[in-house]
Design a protein around this motif. Structure first.
Motif, PDB file in Angstrom:
ATOM      1  N   THR A  65     -18.784  -3.085  11.172  1.00 44.38           N
ATOM      2  CA  THR A  65     -19.522  -1.922  10.681  1.00 44.38           C
ATOM      3  C   THR A  65     -18.614  -0.974   9.911  1.00 44.38           C
ATOM      4  N   CYS A  66     -17.428  -0.736  10.463  1.00 47.98           N
ATOM      5  CA  CYS A  66     -16.549   0.279   9.878  1.00 47.98           C
ATOM      6  C   CYS A  66     -15.708  -0.232   8.711  1.00 47.98           C
ATOM      7  N   CYS A  85     -13.605  -4.130  12.930  1.00 50.19           N
ATOM      8  CA  CYS A  85     -15.008  -3.760  13.085  1.00 50.19           C
ATOM      9  C   CYS A  85     -15.822  -4.115  11.839  1.00 50.19           C
ATOM     10  N   ARG A  93     -11.925   0.342  14.615  1.00 50.59           N
ATOM     11  CA  ARG A  93     -11.070  -0.807  14.914  1.00 50.59           C
ATOM     12  C   ARG A  93     -10.887  -1.601  13.631  1.00 50.59           C
ATOM     13  N   CYS A 116     -17.200   0.717  18.126  1.00 51.87           N
ATOM     14  CA  CYS A 116     -15.781   1.053  18.281  1.00 51.87           C
ATOM     15  C   CYS A 116     -15.604   1.979  19.469  1.00 51.87           C
ATOM     16  N   CYS A 121     -17.394   3.699  14.720  1.00 56.77           N
ATOM     17  CA  CYS A 121     -18.834   3.607  14.934  1.00 56.77           C
ATOM     18  C   CYS A 121     -19.124   3.521  16.434  1.00 56.77           C
TER      19      CYS A 121
HETATM   20 ZN    ZN Z   1     -16.741   0.405  14.092  1.00 60.26          ZN
END
Ligand code: ZN
Lengths: 321, 432
Positions: free
Chosen positions: B428-429, B426, B423, B323, B320
């Motif tokens: 978000t990810c 992360c 990552r 990252c 994202c």
């Molecule tokens: Zn991310």
């Protein structure tokens, strides 16, 4: 020979031989009728590529789902031994109803073995490498989905094979070459050096095979979009979002390579056709689909070789207003 | 036809009225626009003594202006020589027909006296070979006693707008697609215009701010919109220019109103973020990834010296925005954003924008191009719309001393690179 002619000819090659399709249907119906008369069976659902019309030659197996009555088997559908019990029970009923020596309905099945989800029934000589089998899968119907036994995990899992059947039917209604084109994509997969399950191609086709353009354009578009998707690191999962990844052991790196090569050749073929270079278009489609794709005509009225090596095209400077 | 000859403009409605009339000819009233040396058909005699105004939509301001009441005629000609004569005469500058000859060829033409008569001849049965040769169903004539000259007629075509590109650009496919544009400032307004021009069927605009004087320098909007909410003014602006597109205006702040933005992200195919500021870009990165939608982020960096367009794809291969930023910070390519973010929400005004208006437009248009290419490649299998990476750096006023991948040296250079994967830590990810 036009590109369309070449595809029509190739379609004939890809389509399963009609006599073996009839034989497969007859075998499926044998199971449908035998199990359909059982007191504890609610319905027998035809499944697999034959049911979807996306089978390609040769036919390896035909799938039927025997949906049992939960009331007749109250202990099925829960974790533990009942998964194996259901497979055992199904195998016994296959032998009783259809066993080759003393089947009560018909004497057809020489050997029945159960696997992870289904009972594999050999009607031909089990040692015949070309023998095709009937896979009979026991199931319970719960909340509109099917619950099927999984011997390895000693549990039952949800699945919805009818979803894929319905989706393929919908696409085929929108474009009557859909199923045939899926067969071509499965043919392509079988030609690759890495193992790509047919079902992977069918599911990718649901997402990326358009239904509003001609067959070569649709296949080109399929490879472009599917390649984009797989290059991003996405997995191919059950379209009904129940069973997860379709082929967990697929080598995605190899799959991307295969798709990329197909995409690039499909683009060359598509552009050659756009430039009215039919010979090159057919040649590049041959590089996508392999040796069974028709060859371009060896020579034409033109004394130049029929297929010139693809050279970069000079740019046009045309007014655009 | 020399350039200084008058020009006749015939609205579609006038064409239809002439073509449908049972008369063999009738009166026309033209409006003259002297500044443009143009005559516009305004009234058509369709039946004996029945004169109907030709409809011209209000937005065609020039066609509705000028001096009224220049009398003229339309005359239906049988399949005779008038249109082919028009064709040949048009190709020979200064060529003309004597009035008497013209009168023989086009019976019913009025004597212009000492003035100028204007006649439109109509041949509804023009043979295809003449059409092929360039003859037209409607032809114009400047009739004087001293001679009759051909005049050019411009007929309003049946198809205008994006539909003209049918078969040449995937307008039907894009008409079915939708993009949410976050931020309707200088870059966002350019991006929204470009998305409309590409034919994206629905655009949902999101911005909380009003359009004020200081915005005007760099914005697609002008004086007429000062004081309005940017999204509402942009919606009207786009509706005038691109009526085939649906524009939805949301007067929302993507950070403060993220819970309202989420369902919009769910229903579009892609998010384009041109919001000014780090926080909104982070929110878009997060929302889009969670909704499994691609996001295109566009901004200018380093006081407008370079443009940046990032394509975020919600897949295991690509991380994202955070990252990417942490990766760039770790390799010394970018100042840690935590410092920059202090400016936001602390009451300090933004730094004065140093970027020049056309540079911002270029970045906005480029971002829209990347958005449309992404839709076409991923959803429609268009091989002519593939992008060489996920991260583009565009030279606007490059100083040449930035760390890679921002080290473009020349104006107009576009440097593409890929972006790192997610990552492990992360928020978000990682999976929901
Ligand atoms: Zn991310």
């Amino acid at each position: 020979m036009s590109v369309t002619d070449a595809f029509n000819t190739f379609q004939e090659v890809v389509n399963a031989d009609i006599t073996s399709v009839r034989e497969a249907r007859a075998r499926r119906d044998l199971f449908k009728n035998a199990f359909g008369a059982e007191d504890d069976v609610k319905e027998v659902v035809a499944s697999g590529s034959l049911a979807r019309g996306t089978h390609k030659d040769p036919i390896h197996d035909v799938d039927v789902i025997v949906v049992f009555d939960q009331d007749a088997h109250p202990d099925w559908g829960t974790p533990g031994d009942s998964a194996a019990d259901a497979l055992n029970y199904t195998r016994e009923r296959v032998n009783t109803l259809l066993g080759s020596t003393n089947g009560t309905y018909d004497k057809a099945v020489r050997l029945a073995r159960w696997r992870n989800h289904a009972v594999k029934c050999f009607l031909d000589d089990p040692d015949d490498p070309n023998a095709f089998t009937v896979d009979a899968m026991p199931a319970l119907r719960r909340d509109g989905k099917l619950l099927i036994p999984e011997a390895l995990s000693e549990d039952w899992v949800s699945c919805d094979p009818e979803f894929l059947i319905a989706e393929v039917a919908k696409r085929h209604a929108a474009w009557n070459k859909f199923a045939g084109t899926v067969r071509m994509l499965k043919w392509w997969a079988a030609e690759q050096d890495t193992k790509i399950k047919s079902l992977v191609m069918e599911v990718l086709a649901l997402d990326f095979l358009p239904t509003d353009v001609n067959q070569p354009a649709a296949i080109k578009q399929f490879f472009v979009s599917a390649c984009y998707y797989i290059e991003g690191g996405n997995e191919v999962v059950d379209p009904a979002y129940l069973c997860g990844p379709i082929q967990p052991d697929v080598d995605y790196g190899e799959l991307v390579e295969c798709l990329r090569a197909a995409r690039d050749n499909a683009i060359k073929a598509f552009q050659a056709q756009a430039n009215n270079d039919t010979g090159s278009a057919i040649k590049y489609w041959g590089e996508v689909f392999g040796d069974d794709f028709p060859k371009p005509p060896a020579s034409t009225a033109n004394p130049a070789p029929a297929i010139l090596p693809a050279t970069p095209r000079p740019v046009k400077d045309t007014p655009q207003g | 036809m020399p350039q200084h000859d008058p020009y006749i403009v015939v609205p579609r409605d006038a064409i239809d009225k002439i073509a449908a009339s049972a008369l063999s000819g009738g009166a026309l009233v033209l409006r003259r626009v002297p500044a443009d040396n143009m005559y516009v058909v305004r009234t058509v005699e369709t039946a004996k003594d029945m004169r109907l105004p030709a409809d011209i939509p209000g937005e065609y301001v020039a066609l509705r202006s000028g001096d009224p009441h220049h009398a003229a005629q339309w005359i239906r000609v049988a399949a005779n020589d008038a249109q082919i004569h028009h064709l040949f005469l048009s190709r020979r500058p200064q060529a003309f027909i004597e009035f008497a000859k013209f009168k023989e060829m086009v019976p019913g033409v009025s004597d212009p006296g000492n003035g100028l008569g204007i006649v439109i001849t109509h041949d509804p049965d023009l043979p295809p070979e003449l059409v092929e040769a360039g003859a037209l169903e409607f032809a114009g004539w400047a009739v004087r006693r001293s001679g009759v000259h051909p005049i050019h007629i411009e007929v309003e075509p049946e198809v205008i707008g994006l539909e003209q590109l049918t078969g040449k650009w995937p307008i039907e496919q894009l008409a079915a697609n939708s993009v949410m544009v976050v931020g309707c400032g200088s870059i966002g307004s350019a991006a929204a215009e470009a998305l409309a021009g590409f034919g994206v069927g629905r655009v949902e605009l999101l911005d909380p701010d009003r359009f004020l004087w200081h915005n005007m320098l760099r914005h697609a909007l002008g004086t007429e919109s000062v004081g309005r909410y940017k999204v509402a003014a942009m919606k009207d602006h786009l509706a005038r220019r691109w009526p085939e597109q649906t524009v939805v205006a949301h007067q929302l702040d993507v950070v403060a109103d993220a819970h309202y933005a989420r369902p919009i992200v769910d229903r579009v195919d892609l998010v384009l973020c041109a919001a000014d500021g780090i926080a909104p870009r982070r929110v878009v990165s997060h929302l889009a990834r969670r909704a499994n939608k691609p996001a295109i982020l566009a901004c200018v960096l380093d006081n407008g010296s370079i443009g940046e367009v990032i394509r975020l794809r919600p897949t295991p291969r690509f991380g994202c925005l955070l990252c990417l930023r942490q990766h760039l910070a770790a390799q010394g390519a970018m100042d840690a954003e935590a410092d920059q973010e202090l400016d936001y929400g602390t009451g300090r005004v933004h730094q004065p924008m140093a970027a020049v208006p056309p540079d911002l437009r270029q970045v906005g248009t480029f971002a829209a191009k990347v958005a449309v290419a992404t839709l076409l490649e991923s959803l429609h299998g268009d091989h002519t719309q593939r992008i060489p990476g996920e991260h583009a750096v565009i030279g606007l006023r490059p100083t040449g001393d930035l760390a890679a991948p921002f080290n473009v040296g020349e104006v107009g250079d576009v440097r593409w690179s890929s972006i790192p994967g997610p990552r492990p830590s992360c928020a978000t990810c990682s999976a929901e």
